[in-house]
Design a protein around this motif. Structure first.
Motif, PDB file in Angstrom:
ATOM      1  N   ILE A  89       0.863  -1.278  -0.004  1.00 14.20           N
ATOM      2  CA  ILE A  89       0.152  -0.110   0.132  1.00 14.20           C
ATOM      3  C   ILE A  89       0.981   1.257  -0.143  1.00 14.20           C
ATOM      4  O   ILE A  89       1.375   1.634   1.066  1.00 14.20           O
ATOM      5  CB  ILE A  89      -0.923  -0.147   1.108  1.00 14.20           C
ATOM      6  N   PRO A  90       1.279   1.826  -1.337  1.00 20.46           N
ATOM      7  CA  PRO A  90       1.862   2.817  -1.297  1.00 20.46           C
ATOM      8  C   PRO A  90       0.955   4.254  -0.911  1.00 20.46           C
ATOM      9  O   PRO A  90      -0.135   4.169  -1.374  1.00 20.46           O
ATOM     10  CB  PRO A  90       2.445   2.937  -2.781  1.00 20.46           C
ATOM     11  N   LEU A  91       1.815   5.312  -0.731  1.00 16.32           N
ATOM     12  CA  LEU A  91       1.101   6.773  -0.436  1.00 16.32           C
ATOM     13  C   LEU A  91       2.246   7.641  -0.860  1.00 16.32           C
ATOM     14  O   LEU A  91       3.229   7.973  -0.427  1.00 16.32           O
ATOM     15  CB  LEU A  91       0.942   7.026   1.093  1.00 16.32           C
ATOM     16  N   ASN A  92       2.016   8.175  -2.264  1.00 18.40           N
ATOM     17  CA  ASN A  92       3.074   9.185  -2.942  1.00 18.40           C
ATOM     18  C   ASN A  92       2.414  10.367  -3.090  1.00 18.40           C
ATOM     19  O   ASN A  92       1.103  10.736  -3.218  1.00 18.40           O
ATOM     20  CB  ASN A  92       3.279   8.319  -4.117  1.00 18.40           C
ATOM     21  N   LEU A  93       3.341  11.433  -3.307  1.00 16.55           N
ATOM     22  CA  LEU A  93       2.913  12.518  -4.129  1.00 16.55           C
ATOM     23  C   LEU A  93       3.560  12.706  -5.371  1.00 16.55           C
ATOM     24  O   LEU A  93       4.604  12.396  -5.573  1.00 16.55           O
ATOM     25  CB  LEU A  93       3.518  13.975  -3.251  1.00 16.55           C
ATOM     26  N   ARG A  94       2.710  13.294  -6.291  1.00 17.34           N
ATOM     27  CA  ARG A  94       3.323  13.212  -7.735  1.00 17.34           C
ATOM     28  C   ARG A  94       3.273  14.711  -7.963  1.00 17.34           C
ATOM     29  O   ARG A  94       2.220  15.561  -7.782  1.00 17.34           O
ATOM     30  CB  ARG A  94       2.353  12.431  -8.900  1.00 17.34           C
ATOM     31  N   PHE A  95       4.229  15.275  -8.791  1.00 19.44           N
ATOM     32  CA  PHE A  95       4.381  16.630  -9.296  1.00 19.44           C
ATOM     33  C   PHE A  95       4.556  16.506 -10.803  1.00 19.44           C
ATOM     34  O   PHE A  95       5.658  16.020 -11.224  1.00 19.44           O
ATOM     35  CB  PHE A  95       5.590  17.220  -8.502  1.00 19.44           C
ATOM     36  N   ASP A  96       3.787  17.247 -11.535  1.00 15.19           N
ATOM     37  CA  ASP A  96       3.828  17.162 -12.901  1.00 15.19           C
ATOM     38  C   ASP A  96       4.930  18.375 -13.344  1.00 15.19           C
ATOM     39  O   ASP A  96       4.750  19.585 -13.060  1.00 15.19           O
ATOM     40  CB  ASP A  96       2.677  17.706 -13.702  1.00 15.19           C
ATOM     41  N   VAL A  97       6.188  17.982 -13.883  1.00 16.74           N
ATOM     42  CA  VAL A  97       7.212  18.761 -14.106  1.00 16.74           C
ATOM     43  C   VAL A  97       6.761  19.326 -15.363  1.00 16.74           C
ATOM     44  O   VAL A  97       7.200  20.693 -15.687  1.00 16.74           O
ATOM     45  CB  VAL A  97       8.471  17.904 -14.163  1.00 16.74           C
ATOM     46  N   VAL A  98       6.683  18.689 -16.522  1.00 17.49           N
ATOM     47  CA  VAL A  98       6.047  19.387 -17.771  1.00 17.49           C
ATOM     48  C   VAL A  98       4.740  18.749 -18.062  1.00 17.49           C
ATOM     49  O   VAL A  98       4.454  17.382 -18.078  1.00 17.49           O
ATOM     50  CB  VAL A  98       7.229  18.917 -18.716  1.00 17.49           C
ATOM     51  N   SER A  99       3.760  19.920 -18.312  1.00 19.12           N
ATOM     52  CA  SER A  99       2.398  19.541 -18.776  1.00 19.12           C
ATOM     53  C   SER A  99       2.351  20.099 -20.309  1.00 19.12           C
ATOM     54  O   SER A  99       2.335  21.077 -20.281  1.00 19.12           O
ATOM     55  CB  SER A  99       1.634  19.955 -17.753  1.00 19.12           C
ATOM     56  N   ARG A 100       1.872  19.186 -21.110  1.00 23.60           N
ATOM     57  CA  ARG A 100       1.538  19.418 -22.413  1.00 23.60           C
ATOM     58  C   ARG A 100       0.168  18.717 -22.820  1.00 23.60           C
ATOM     59  O   ARG A 100      -0.362  17.711 -22.404  1.00 23.60           O
ATOM     60  CB  ARG A 100       2.598  19.231 -23.577  1.00 23.60           C
ATOM     61  N   PRO A 101      -0.514  19.387 -23.864  1.00 23.47           N
ATOM     62  CA  PRO A 101      -1.691  18.442 -24.247  1.00 23.47           C
ATOM     63  C   PRO A 101      -1.716  17.114 -24.767  1.00 23.47           C
ATOM     64  O   PRO A 101      -2.519  16.283 -24.414  1.00 23.47           O
ATOM     65  CB  PRO A 101      -2.186  19.436 -25.603  1.00 23.47           C
ATOM     66  N   LYS A 102      -0.601  16.844 -25.110  1.00 23.53           N
ATOM     67  CA  LYS A 102      -0.267  15.451 -25.638  1.00 23.53           C
ATOM     68  C   LYS A 102       0.641  14.513 -24.890  1.00 23.53           C
ATOM     69  O   LYS A 102       0.547  13.389 -25.039  1.00 23.53           O
ATOM     70  CB  LYS A 102       0.414  15.254 -27.162  1.00 23.53           C
ATOM     71  N   TYR A 103       0.914  15.042 -23.644  1.00 21.83           N
ATOM     72  CA  TYR A 103       1.804  14.200 -22.843  1.00 21.83           C
ATOM     73  C   TYR A 103       2.147  14.884 -21.338  1.00 21.83           C
ATOM     74  O   TYR A 103       2.071  16.364 -21.499  1.00 21.83           O
ATOM     75  CB  TYR A 103       3.313  13.801 -23.260  1.00 21.83           C
ATOM     76  N   THR A 104       2.328  14.403 -20.252  1.00 16.39           N
ATOM     77  CA  THR A 104       2.795  14.972 -19.303  1.00 16.39           C
ATOM     78  C   THR A 104       4.017  14.150 -18.453  1.00 16.39           C
ATOM     79  O   THR A 104       4.078  12.984 -18.534  1.00 16.39           O
ATOM     80  CB  THR A 104       1.744  14.963 -17.993  1.00 16.39           C
ATOM     81  N   VAL A 105       4.996  14.849 -18.083  1.00 16.26           N
ATOM     82  CA  VAL A 105       6.238  14.381 -17.368  1.00 16.26           C
ATOM     83  C   VAL A 105       6.123  14.349 -16.148  1.00 16.26           C
ATOM     84  O   VAL A 105       6.080  15.822 -15.773  1.00 16.26           O
ATOM     85  CB  VAL A 105       7.648  14.784 -18.251  1.00 16.26           C
ATOM     86  N   PHE A 106       6.342  13.562 -15.133  1.00 12.30           N
ATOM     87  CA  PHE A 106       6.037  13.823 -13.720  1.00 12.30           C
ATOM     88  C   PHE A 106       6.894  13.077 -13.032  1.00 12.30           C
ATOM     89  O   PHE A 106       8.089  12.180 -13.594  1.00 12.30           O
ATOM     90  CB  PHE A 106       4.566  13.152 -13.203  1.00 12.30           C
ATOM     91  N   ALA A 107       7.279  13.604 -11.803  1.00  9.96           N
ATOM     92  CA  ALA A 107       8.200  12.821 -10.829  1.00  9.96           C
ATOM     93  C   ALA A 107       7.198  12.681  -9.350  1.00  9.96           C
ATOM     94  O   ALA A 107       6.382  13.378  -9.234  1.00  9.96           O
ATOM     95  CB  ALA A 107       9.234  13.875 -10.401  1.00  9.96           C
TER      96      ALA A 107
END
Length: 257
Positions: free
Chosen positions: A146-164
């Motif tokens: 059971i993980p509990l994580n926070l995700r942050f979208d580093v790059v957000s574009r209409p066709k893709y999103t890069v996150f950490a």
């Protein structure tokens, strides 16, 4: 003495000028007053720019709640790479959007972790009547993660999103099987120990990951996420320092705009 006088000839003495009619001042044509507005150059109105129109459109709201299905081939090892064995994860995921870039995520995952360990990295429980000495352990453990994580979208574009992403995982041990390889008088021996519903480990792993998400229509999306899990304490019956890694692949569906 005679006086010489110079006389300028009168207009009447030129017959071609005398015949021109004289127009009375009352009937002289009157020119209209100049319109100052007409003198200004007319600037054509530019056509509306479609790109500017798009910029002023109200952005579409993202989904606040996202559910998904996850599958992840993985490996686990204890301290050294040569102890790594392959396993797998399968589970359901849930995400809630806190801001336009930040999400909180959790999952319930059926995880199979296999690994090897040397006797120096493994602690035999005191209740086990086991021979002390050098041995090798091959483990096959099934657990609920059971993980509990926070995700942050580093790059957000209409066709893709890069996150950490970063977070912690708790492990609920369901079944543990250990094969012990050892020697007695130079002869190889193998013993097996099994544990059912062993000790659970709250927030026993540190999760680090990053990935790419690609939308499929207005609600569906695909996600690929390489990950690494680092031990914060001993795991399982032998209290091993277990490191895991792999790549998680998810299909997700958005709810609640």
């Amino acid at each position: 003495m005679a006086t010489t006088s110079t006389t300028t000839p009168a207009i009447s003495q030129r017959p071609e000028l005398a015949q021109l009619p004289t127009m009375p001042a009352s009937v002289a044509p009157t020119l209209p007053a100049q319109d100052t507005l007409a003198q200004k150059p007319v600037v054509p109105t530019p056509a509306p720019d479609s790109t500017q129109t798009k910029k002023t459109e109200r952005p579409r709201l993202a989904h606040r709640l996202v559910i998904g299905v996850l599958v992840a081939p993985s490996f686990s090892a204890v301290r050294r790479l040569e102890t790594a064995r392959f396993g797998n994860d399968l589970g359901l995921t849930l995400e809630y959007r806190l801001t336009s870039r930040l999400r909180v995520r959790t999952s319930i995952i059926r995880s199979v972790k296999q690994y090897g360990a040397a006797s120096s990295d493994y602690t035999i429980p005191a209740s086990w009547p086991w021979r002390q000495g050098d041995y090798e352990v091959n483990a096959n453990c099934r657990m609920t993660e059971i993980p509990l994580n926070l995700r942050f979208d580093v790059v957000s574009r209409p066709k893709y999103t890069v996150f950490a992403s970063v977070g912690l995982s708790s492990l609920l041990m369901r079944y543990e099987c250990y094969d012990y390889d050892y020697q007695v008088n130079g002869q190889p021996r193998t013993a097996v120990a099994e544990v059912y519903k062993g000790k659970n480990h709250a927030f026993g792993l540190l999760n680090l990951s990053g990935g790419v998400e690609r939308p499929l229509g207005s609600r569906w999306s695909l996600q690929a996420e390489p990950f690494l899990q680092l031990p914060l304490g001993g795991v399982g019956a032998g209290k091993v320092r277990l490191t895991s890694g792999g790549a998680a692949f998810s299909v997700k569906y958005g709810l609640l705009r």
